[in-house]
Design an enzyme around this catalytic site. Structure first.
Site, PDB file in Angstrom:
ATOM      1  N   ASP A  35      -3.153  -1.327   3.859  1.00 40.59           N
ATOM      2  CA  ASP A  35      -3.445  -0.113   3.102  1.00 40.59           C
ATOM      3  C   ASP A  35      -2.251   0.054   2.143  1.00 40.59           C
ATOM      4  OD1 ASP A  35      -4.395   2.516   2.437  1.00 40.59           O
ATOM      5  OD2 ASP A  35      -2.863   3.313   3.787  1.00 40.59           O
TER       6      ASP A  35
ATOM      7  N   ASP B 274      -1.214   3.460   0.127  1.00 38.49           N
ATOM      8  CA  ASP B 274      -0.531   4.761   0.185  1.00 38.49           C
ATOM      9  C   ASP B 274      -0.009   5.041   1.606  1.00 38.49           C
ATOM     10  OD1 ASP B 274      -1.194   5.321  -2.498  1.00 38.49           O
ATOM     11  OD2 ASP B 274      -3.148   6.107  -1.923  1.00 38.49           O
TER      12      ASP B 274
END
Ligand code: BG6
Ligand code: MG
Length: 219
Positions: free
Chosen positions: A11, A13
């Site tokens: 991922d 963020d």
């Protein structure tokens, strides 16, 4: 027979960089302007969740209703605030240990993928100057279901031509961990073990990513 580790899917963020903090600040500004109560606990629920769905969560505490047009306007406003914050990002904003990990994975011939539902992911990756490290990046525009649906992780694995059981997924959001587990991958959580209770391993930051340990544990 045990499967071999072939890919690590990240991922963006809150994992490779602290943009989770910027998303929080941008929503906080919107909430303050509208007089809606908003705190870090509510913000946890926004992690890994796409923009309009995030807005619905923030607006749960509003004391009046909003039309779809108003909602779109406030979502755009949030995005403008967010874009102002990421505009100033430089490669120094790569999370400590992340670049080193990406280099190690390259050296070992382990593929890397990006699974971010953010429409700003490409901009952030370019600002951080880490694009060259990824074999495949899922584009938010091609994903129909947001996390916790496993679609984004499965799409990345598919494009990397790697079976799900040969992948590690790395996430800071509870919704993301659920997506990784539903996809049938080993899940490494970044953050609070209580929030990320469904992860196979939880570490405080990417510095703690112990590739050798996970390989011995599962692969
Ligand atoms: C995720 C974040 O990566 O992207 C969420 O964790 C955010 O908090 C989502 O809402 C969508 O981002 P954007 O940039 O498309 O508004
Ligand atoms: Mg995240």
């Amino acid at each position: 027979m045990k499967s071999a580790l072939k890919a690590v899917i990240f991922d963006l963020d809150g994992v490779l960089t602290d943009t989770a903090g910027y998303h929080y600040l941008a929503w906080r500004k919107v909430a303050d302007e509208l007089g809606i109560y908003f705190d870090e606990r509510i913000n946890e629920r926004l992690k890994g969740v796409e923009r309009m769905r995030s807005l619905e969560i923030v607006f749960e505490r509003a004391d009046r209703g909003f039309t779809d047009q108003e909602k779109r306007l406030w979502a755009d406003k949030k995005n403008e605030y967010y874009k102002e914050l990421i505009e100033t990002m430089t490669p120094s904003k790569v999370a400590p240990g992340a670049r080193e990990l990406l280099i190690t994975l390259k050296e070992k011939g382990i593929k890397t993928g990006l699974a971010s539902v953010s429409k700003n992911a490409q901009t952030v990756i370019e600002k951080l100057q880490i694009k060259e490290f990824f074999d495949y990046m899922a584009d938010a525009t091609i994903i129909k279901q947001g996390k916790p649906d496993p679609e984004i992780f499965l799409t990345v694995a598919d494009n990397l031509q790697v079976a799900a059981e040969c992948c590690i997924g790395v996430e800071d959001a509870a919704a993301g961990i659920k997506a990784i587990k539903t996809a049938g991958m080993f899940a490494v959580g970044i953050g609070d073990p209580q929030v990320l209770s469904e992860a196979d391993e939880v570490i405080a930051s990417i510095v703690g990513f112990d590739l050798q340990k996970y390989i011995e544990m599962v692969f």
